[in-house]
Structure formats: C-alpha cells, structure tokens
Write a protein that holds these residues in place. Sequence first.
Motif, PDB file in Angstrom:
ATOM      1  N   LEU B  10       0.719  -1.122   0.018  1.00  0.00           N
ATOM      2  CA  LEU B  10      -0.091  -0.068  -0.137  1.00  0.00           C
ATOM      3  C   LEU B  10       0.649   1.591   0.177  1.00  0.00           C
ATOM      4  CD1 LEU B  10      -3.068   0.649   0.684  1.00  0.00           C
ATOM      5  CD2 LEU B  10      -2.619   0.729   3.134  1.00  0.00           C
ATOM      6  N   LEU B  13       2.209   2.497  -3.552  1.00  0.00           N
ATOM      7  CA  LEU B  13       1.107   1.847  -4.511  1.00  0.00           C
ATOM      8  C   LEU B  13       1.077   3.530  -6.071  1.00  0.00           C
ATOM      9  CD1 LEU B  13      -2.308  -0.092  -3.705  1.00  0.00           C
ATOM     10  CD2 LEU B  13      -0.475  -0.429  -5.701  1.00  0.00           C
ATOM     11  N   GLU B  37      -6.140 -11.183  -4.175  1.00  0.00           N
ATOM     12  CA  GLU B  37      -7.265 -10.138  -4.031  1.00  0.00           C
ATOM     13  C   GLU B  37      -7.709  -9.075  -4.684  1.00  0.00           C
ATOM     14  OE1 GLU B  37      -9.108 -11.580  -7.466  1.00  0.00           O
ATOM     15  OE2 GLU B  37     -10.927 -10.308  -7.094  1.00  0.00           O
ATOM     16  N   ASN B  38      -7.528  -8.858  -2.645  1.00  0.00           N
ATOM     17  CA  ASN B  38      -7.510  -8.000  -1.786  1.00  0.00           C
ATOM     18  C   ASN B  38      -6.612  -6.866  -2.241  1.00  0.00           C
ATOM     19  OD1 ASN B  38      -9.410  -9.233  -0.600  1.00  0.00           O
ATOM     20  ND2 ASN B  38      -8.484  -8.370   1.645  1.00  0.00           N
ATOM     21  N   ARG B  40      -4.792  -7.513  -5.344  1.00  0.00           N
ATOM     22  CA  ARG B  40      -5.496  -6.841  -6.923  1.00  0.00           C
ATOM     23  C   ARG B  40      -6.329  -5.586  -6.663  1.00  0.00           C
ATOM     24  NH1 ARG B  40      -8.692  -7.116 -10.825  1.00  0.00           N
ATOM     25  NH2 ARG B  40     -10.430  -9.173  -9.207  1.00  0.00           N
ATOM     26  N   VAL B  41      -7.628  -5.805  -6.385  1.00  0.00           N
ATOM     27  CA  VAL B  41      -9.313  -5.109  -6.297  1.00  0.00           C
ATOM     28  C   VAL B  41      -8.748  -3.634  -5.880  1.00  0.00           C
ATOM     29  CG1 VAL B  41     -11.039  -4.393  -5.503  1.00  0.00           C
ATOM     30  CG2 VAL B  41     -10.557  -6.828  -6.124  1.00  0.00           C
ATOM     31  N   MET B  42      -7.490  -3.558  -4.749  1.00  0.00           N
ATOM     32  CA  MET B  42      -7.436  -1.707  -4.097  1.00  0.00           C
ATOM     33  C   MET B  42      -6.365  -1.177  -5.498  1.00  0.00           C
ATOM     34  SD  MET B  42      -6.460  -0.078  -1.517  1.00  0.00           S
ATOM     35  CE  MET B  42      -5.807   1.349  -1.617  1.00  0.00           C
ATOM     36  N   VAL B  43      -5.470  -2.256  -5.882  1.00  0.00           N
ATOM     37  CA  VAL B  43      -4.668  -1.280  -7.127  1.00  0.00           C
ATOM     38  C   VAL B  43      -5.919  -0.974  -8.601  1.00  0.00           C
ATOM     39  CG1 VAL B  43      -2.887  -1.728  -9.014  1.00  0.00           C
ATOM     40  CG2 VAL B  43      -2.364  -2.953  -6.794  1.00  0.00           C
ATOM     41  N   ASP B  44      -7.198  -1.859  -8.237  1.00  0.00           N
ATOM     42  CA  ASP B  44      -6.943  -1.271  -9.488  1.00  0.00           C
ATOM     43  C   ASP B  44      -7.966  -0.097  -8.681  1.00  0.00           C
ATOM     44  OD1 ASP B  44      -6.788  -3.550 -10.936  1.00  0.00           O
ATOM     45  OD2 ASP B  44      -8.935  -4.592 -11.286  1.00  0.00           O
ATOM     46  N   THR B  45      -9.349  -0.124  -7.579  1.00  0.00           N
ATOM     47  CA  THR B  45      -9.575   0.868  -7.969  1.00  0.00           C
ATOM     48  C   THR B  45      -9.683   2.294  -7.595  1.00  0.00           C
ATOM     49  OG1 THR B  45      -9.852  -0.076  -5.570  1.00  0.00           O
ATOM     50  CG2 THR B  45     -11.983  -0.894  -6.483  1.00  0.00           C
ATOM     51  N   LEU B  46      -7.990   2.340  -6.518  1.00  0.00           N
ATOM     52  CA  LEU B  46      -7.364   3.166  -6.935  1.00  0.00           C
ATOM     53  C   LEU B  46      -6.610   3.944  -7.937  1.00  0.00           C
ATOM     54  CD1 LEU B  46      -5.919   5.042  -4.835  1.00  0.00           C
ATOM     55  CD2 LEU B  46      -4.025   3.671  -5.520  1.00  0.00           C
ATOM     56  N   HIS B  47      -6.186   2.940  -8.741  1.00  0.00           N
ATOM     57  CA  HIS B  47      -6.063   3.905 -10.341  1.00  0.00           C
ATOM     58  C   HIS B  47      -7.725   4.466 -11.267  1.00  0.00           C
ATOM     59  CE1 HIS B  47      -5.561   2.307 -14.851  1.00  0.00           C
ATOM     60  NE2 HIS B  47      -4.992   3.115 -14.709  1.00  0.00           N
ATOM     61  N   LYS B  48      -8.261   3.724 -11.070  1.00  0.00           N
ATOM     62  CA  LYS B  48      -9.988   4.289 -11.832  1.00  0.00           C
ATOM     63  C   LYS B  48      -9.311   5.091 -10.598  1.00  0.00           C
ATOM     64  CE  LYS B  48     -12.799   4.249 -14.019  1.00  0.00           C
ATOM     65  NZ  LYS B  48     -13.134   4.729 -15.562  1.00  0.00           N
TER      66      LYS B  48
END
Lengths: 235, 82
Positions: B10, B13, B37-38, B40-48
């Motif tokens: 974190l 990131l 998985e947690n 991965r979701v964190m990276v995706d949603t932070l990036h978005k």
Amino acid sequence: MNAGCFCLHFTASQVRVTTIQNRNFFREGASNLINDNYDEALLIARLQAGDKAACAECIEIHSPTIYRLALRLMQNETEAEDVLQETFINAFKAIEKFEGRSGLGTWLYRITHNAAMMRLRKPQKYFLSVEETLSEEDGAIVPKQLFDWCCLPEEDFESDEVQNKLEQAIYALPEKYKSVFVLRELEGLSTQETADSLDLTTSAVKVRLHRARLHLRDKLSPYFTEMAQASEKAT
Amino acid sequence: MKPETCEHLLDDLSDFLDGEASEEVCAEIERHLADCENCRVMVDTLHKTVLLYHELPQPELPEDARQRLYQSLDLEAYLTAK
C-alpha cells in the motif's frame, strides 16, 4: 469482495502507462497559454517595471489555476473570488521583491494558498517545510471497501451526479492533503513545483498525494460499490 | 499473503501507479498482485479513482468574476473578450 468482477482489471504495466499518459495529457491542457514563445523572465521584468499589459498577461495565464485552487480550498465561489483578487493584488505589490528562485506560477500559488489558509484560520503548521513518511502521518489508512467497482460501464462514471461526488470528496479531504492533491493531481504541477508552492519537501508532497488518493478511493468506494451491486442485480 | 506484505505494498502504490517505483519494487508488487485478490482490487480501484480525477471537468473562472478581477486591479482597459 467481488471475485467475479474482472472486466477492468489492469496488468501492472497497463496501470503505469495509462496513468502517466493521462497526467501528460492533463498537463498540456492546464498550460495551453504557455507556448513556445512564452518568456517568463521577460514577463517578470515587465511586471517589475509596472507594465500593465504584462499584469493582464499574467492574469490570463495564471487566474484559471488560482481560481480553481481557491475554489477547492474555500468551497465557496464568492470566497474563491476574494482569494483570487487578493492573490493578484498582493502579488503585484510584492513583485519587485520576487527574485525568481521559483517559477512565477508556484510563487502565485503559494500566495493563493496562504491567503486561503488565512481566511480559513488554519494553524500555520502546514506552511512549514517538513519531511514526512507514512509512519509519521496520523495513523495508517486501512482500505475499508474491497469491492471491485471498476467494472461499471464507462458512461456510469460520466454523469453529473458522479462528478458532484468527485468534487465533494475533494472538499472532504483533510486540508493538508487537499492543496497537494489539487496542485499535483488536478493542475498537473510537478512534484517539485507543488513542493515549492506549498513550502514542502518533495517527499512530503509524495506522501500527501498518496494519502489523498487513498482517502478519495475510500470515500468514493461505497458509492460506486452500491452502483455496481445494483447493476449486477439488474442483469 | 501476510497482512504486513499488503500494508507494505500500500505504501508504494502511488509510486507504482505513477511509474516512479523501482524495477525491484514493481516486480515485488506484481508478484504480490498475482496471489492477493484484495490488493488487486485495491490497485484497480485506486487506479480508477486517479483516472476519474484526471478526466474530471475543471471549474472555469466565471466571466463576471474575471471582469471584477480586472476592475479590482484597475486594469479594465486591458480586459479583452474571451
């Protein structure tokens, strides 16, 4: 968790490349008045000589960013306008003393930030240059929402309601993160320019930007998660 | 994955998203994302989240506020139409 939602999963390389491209695109938009013919040293010399046309040029170049910074800090259009006027009045009074150690823009944004903070009557500690690490911040941010809402259709992110949510989330940021986020992320200043504008170290800017992003993701995730779950149920 | 590994990830990131992380850190994050998985979701949603803010329309200085700015500085003669 949303283990079944993989439709907008980025590979690590994609994440990095896409983000950098977006930032570069944004920077071009933010500085479209500063073209190849722009000579800042000459503009400063003209300002210092009291050239009123130079004042107007300076206003046209920098007032949009100054207004947006003031608006995001003050959360009020009238007060943002007051800060905008105060910035230029103070800047043109003090321009003779400007030595050019930082860019004209970063100097103006510092005046704006200070004027806004004075109005908000915030403690002066945020003006101090400090080194920061994540461990020195006020507690670690533990992500609360881990539902992957990125799978929402792109048009769902483009509504006025979503844009209002994004703006409201900026307003809810702690002050120390807000200025960094606005200048670095939204206005596209470099880390060094942001640091110069806010009298921070570059490492402090990086820490605060990261913290701001985490705050915003956490603030927005419940809203987008609800949208994504409703969308899943509907299909 | 151990929770402390997730916390460590974190911290890095934003550097990772901005392309400013070292190759070593990138490789470590990519290895971790493959199994967590947690995160991965964190990276995706932070990036978005970052992308949404890059695409957010910027508020414009209202024309009447621009005019009042020129007036406050006694520069009305230099005010040009937008």
